[in-house]
Write a protein that holds these residues in place. Structure first.
Motif, PDB file in Angstrom:
ATOM      1  N   PHE A  70       0.825  -1.210   0.000  1.00  0.00           N
ATOM      2  CA  PHE A  70       0.000   0.000   0.000  1.00  0.00           C
ATOM      3  C   PHE A  70       0.862   1.265   0.000  1.00  0.00           C
ATOM      4  CE2 PHE A  70      -3.106  -3.089   1.786  1.00  0.00           C
ATOM      5  CZ  PHE A  70      -4.082  -2.951   0.801  1.00  0.00           C
ATOM      6  N   GLY A  71       1.968   1.238   0.743  1.00  0.00           N
ATOM      7  CA  GLY A  71       2.876   2.384   0.728  1.00  0.00           C
ATOM      8  C   GLY A  71       3.503   2.584  -0.639  1.00  0.00           C
ATOM      9  N   GLY A  72       3.830   1.461  -1.302  1.00  0.00           N
ATOM     10  CA  GLY A  72       4.387   1.551  -2.650  1.00  0.00           C
ATOM     11  C   GLY A  72       3.421   2.189  -3.627  1.00  0.00           C
ATOM     12  N   ARG A  73       2.159   1.806  -3.546  1.00  0.00           N
ATOM     13  CA  ARG A  73       1.147   2.403  -4.424  1.00  0.00           C
ATOM     14  C   ARG A  73       0.975   3.894  -4.140  1.00  0.00           C
ATOM     15  NH1 ARG A  73       0.345  -0.381  -9.049  1.00  0.00           N
ATOM     16  NH2 ARG A  73      -0.495  -2.473  -8.701  1.00  0.00           N
ATOM     17  N   LEU A  74       0.985   4.261  -2.874  1.00  0.00           N
ATOM     18  CA  LEU A  74       0.841   5.673  -2.519  1.00  0.00           C
ATOM     19  C   LEU A  74       2.036   6.492  -2.997  1.00  0.00           C
ATOM     20  CD1 LEU A  74      -0.603   5.059   1.037  1.00  0.00           C
ATOM     21  CD2 LEU A  74      -1.793   6.325  -0.761  1.00  0.00           C
ATOM     22  N   ALA A  75       3.229   5.916  -2.888  1.00  0.00           N
ATOM     23  CA  ALA A  75       4.429   6.597  -3.390  1.00  0.00           C
ATOM     24  C   ALA A  75       4.385   6.711  -4.909  1.00  0.00           C
ATOM     25  CB  ALA A  75       5.685   5.849  -2.941  1.00  0.00           C
ATOM     26  N   GLN A  76       3.953   5.650  -5.568  1.00  0.00           N
ATOM     27  CA  GLN A  76       3.838   5.645  -7.022  1.00  0.00           C
ATOM     28  C   GLN A  76       2.874   6.744  -7.494  1.00  0.00           C
ATOM     29  OE1 GLN A  76       1.756   2.295  -8.745  1.00  0.00           O
ATOM     30  NE2 GLN A  76       3.210   2.144 -10.452  1.00  0.00           N
ATOM     31  N   ALA A  77       1.856   7.033  -6.678  1.00  0.00           N
ATOM     32  CA  ALA A  77       0.865   8.053  -7.028  1.00  0.00           C
ATOM     33  C   ALA A  77       1.351   9.470  -6.749  1.00  0.00           C
ATOM     34  CB  ALA A  77      -0.434   7.787  -6.264  1.00  0.00           C
ATOM     35  N   GLY A  78       2.558   9.604  -6.192  1.00  0.00           N
ATOM     36  CA  GLY A  78       3.141  10.927  -6.003  1.00  0.00           C
ATOM     37  C   GLY A  78       3.070  11.485  -4.601  1.00  0.00           C
TER      38      GLY A  78
END
Length: 307
Positions: free
Chosen positions: A15-23
């Motif tokens: 989930f943190g990876g997805r949030l980081a990927q989203a900027g």
């Protein structure tokens, strides 16, 4: 949004990876070789929904390095929550949201023992994922989802704003109508993890053998009855739905508790079947299946804690 991920395992890493990927401005708490790999090479996520990597991300082993985040996602093991809560107290601001995603039914209450109540949300996640090596996360099954809300089920602007952040970041976010009901529903379903550990079997093996499948269903029935006795709203056909849901899991899949027990690591046994036994004892409810499973693993759990 400034986000702190406390616990970069299968849940926090995905989930943190997805949030980081989203900027979003995400900082991960990780330790040892896992931290070193993320610091040098970023985070690699293998996923049934599509592989992705995030690089040049912030990672540290000190919570104190990240003062006043907007959101803290607590994704450590359930038995680590109280210690983490004490470490979080100095860094949270008035508007910081603290969202626990632990298995079990106690995480929000344990956080509120140390943190201001207005900072704490209640939540759960649905995903089967794990660390595949330093800096590597493997999402194996289940459409990643975070279900959350205010602890009193009030519908506030901040939870709806957070719901949008999650949905815009490549995974499902949903504000619960009744977060206590949703948390208990997940609690019911995950308590089978210790049965997998006892039988040394996967979801596929346990569900396909008639005898072990019956024990799984009886286990769910016990925890559902406990939820009813505790005043939790659970629909009458929930056990049938849970059995059907588990029938969709990849046959080779297991759970984090199962793998921890097999590997001789401390697990969430006390917060799953152990909690069932203790809560049932408080109200005089008989839960023989959960008691047998809990007692079968308790010596291994004690040995793991002493390592």
């Amino acid at each position: 949004m400034k986000i702190l991920i406390v616990g970069t395992g299968g849940v926090g890493g995905y989930f943190g990876g997805r949030l980081a990927q989203a900027g979003h401005e995400v900082t991960f708490i990780a330790r040892g070789k896992h931290r070193e790999a993320i610091e040098k090479h970023g985070l690699d996520v293998k996923s049934i929904n599509g592989n992705f990597s995030v690089t040049n991300i912030s990672v540290t082993d000190k919570i104190s390095d990240v003062p006043r985040p907007d959101l803290i996602i607590v994704s450590v093991k359930a038995w680590q929550v109280k210690d983490i809560a004490q470490q979080l107290k100095p860094v949270i601001g008035k508007e910081t949201m603290v969202l626990p995603l632990q298995n079990g039914v106690l995480a929000s209450d344990e956080l509120k023992e140390f943190l201001p109540q207005q900072n704490v949300l209640s939540g759960l996640c649905r995903i089967i994922s794990k660390i595949d090596g330093p800096g590597k996360i493997n999402h194996l099954a289940v459409d990643p989802t975070i279900v959350f809300g205010e602890c009193d089920n009030s519908k506030t602007d901040r939870v709806y704003a957070l719901e949008k952040v999650f949905n815009d970041s490549g995974f499902k976010g949903r504000v619960a109508k009744d977060i206590q009901s949703d948390i208990w529903k997940k609690f019911i379903s995950i308590c089978v993890s210790a049965w997998l550990a006892v039988t040394r079997s996967t979801y596929g093996e346990v569900r396909e053998q008639p005898e072990t499948r019956k024990v799984m269903r009886d286990l769910f029935e016990e925890v559902t009855e406990l939820a009813y006795k505790k005043g939790v709203n659970i629909e009458p056909d929930f056990v049938d739905k849970t059995m059907a849901f588990i029938d969709t899991f990849p046959p080779e899949s297991t759970s984090s508790l199962t793998r921890d027990v097999w590997e001789g690591k401390p697990s969430e046994l006390e917060y799953q079947n152990g909690s069932v036994v203790k809560l049932a004892d408080e109200i005089g409810l008989d839960v023989p299946i959960n008691r047998f499973i809990y007692y079968s693993l308790i010596l291994m759990e004690e040995k793991a804690k002493k390592k």
